[in-house]
Design a protein around this motif. Structure first.
Motif, short mmCIF file in Angstrom:
data_model
loop_
_atom_site.label_atom_id
_atom_site.label_comp_id
_atom_site.label_asym_id
_atom_site.label_seq_id
_atom_site.Cartn_x
_atom_site.Cartn_y
_atom_site.Cartn_z
N ALA A 130 47.09 37.09 37.82
CA ALA A 130 47.59 37.54 39.13
C ALA A 130 46.43 37.74 40.11
O ALA A 130 46.51 37.38 41.30
N ALA A 131 45.31 38.29 39.62
CA ALA A 131 44.14 38.49 40.48
C ALA A 131 43.56 37.13 40.92
O ALA A 131 43.11 36.98 42.07
N GLU A 132 43.57 36.16 40.02
CA GLU A 132 43.09 34.81 40.38
C GLU A 132 43.99 34.18 41.45
O GLU A 132 43.50 33.52 42.37
N ASN A 133 45.30 34.39 41.34
CA ASN A 133 46.23 33.88 42.36
C ASN A 133 45.98 34.56 43.70
O ASN A 133 46.02 33.92 44.75
N LEU A 134 45.71 35.86 43.67
CA LEU A 134 45.40 36.60 44.90
C LEU A 134 44.11 36.09 45.53
O LEU A 134 44.03 35.92 46.75
#
Length: 197
Positions: A87-91
């Motif tokens: 999720a952090a990588e997508n953000l």
């Protein structure tokens, strides 16, 4: 090739026009650059978000790898950290995408602010200057080679009162090839173009 008229008043107007055009171009180049820089600042939150999200993803991956090494239950305990890292990588990707979009818009806006006013003025002014340069060059060639064509042009373009100051019968003198009248008529046309013999 003659860029400026020989007549002082016309030459000053042409030089001033050229300087104003250069100032206009420089001013709009500055305005376009300033708009580009100001618009680029709008991408700062996206870059900050991408940087923070990349750090978070790195930390989640570190925790995931440490917990994942616990025998028996490590994979189950590490799964939430793996999801949080994704999720952090997508953000981070969304933040980078937003920053890139803002950079593209900033570039296009800066170019548009520069090009639109410069082209509007250049489309009007540059052809006038080019026309003068062409006409002055052609007039120079004819004045040096055979002034009779310029004299004929003066007969068709100049007002009658100017022609009668040259001769009582300027057309007859031109037909007869009177060199003094032909030269004065050619000079009259050259003067009208802002040139001198």
């Amino acid at each position: 090739m003659r860029l400026y008229a020989a007549a002082p008043a016309r030459c000053v107007r042409q030089v001033l026009g050229d300087l104003l055009l250069l100032g206009w171009i420089a001013g709009w180049a500055w305005a376009g650059r300033e708009l580009y820089e100001a618009t680029l600042e709008l991408g700062r939150p996206g870059r900050a978000t991408a940087s923070a999200a990349d750090q978070m993803a790195g930390q989640f991956h570190d925790v995931e790898s440490r917990i994942g090494s616990i025998p028996g239950v490590g994979d189950d305990l590490a799964a939430p950290f793996s999801g949080a890292a994704a999720a952090a990588e997508n953000l981070a990707a969304a933040g980078r995408s937003q920053a890139e979009t803002v950079a593209d818009i900033a570039l296009l806006a800066g170019i548009a602010v520069f090009l639109v006013p410069v082209l509007l003025v250049a489309v009007l002014y540059v052809p006038l200057r080019a026309r003068f340069v062409r006409r002055a060059g052609a007039a120079r060639r004819f004045a040096d080679a055979d002034p009779a064509l310029l004299a004929l042009r003066a007969l068709t373009n100049q007002p009658l009162r100017a022609l009668t100051k040259v001769s009582d019968d300027p057309v007859g003198a031109w037909r007869d090839g009177d060199p003094a009248v032909v030269r004065r008529l050619a000079d009259l046309e050259l003067r009208d173009l802002g040139l001198r013999r």
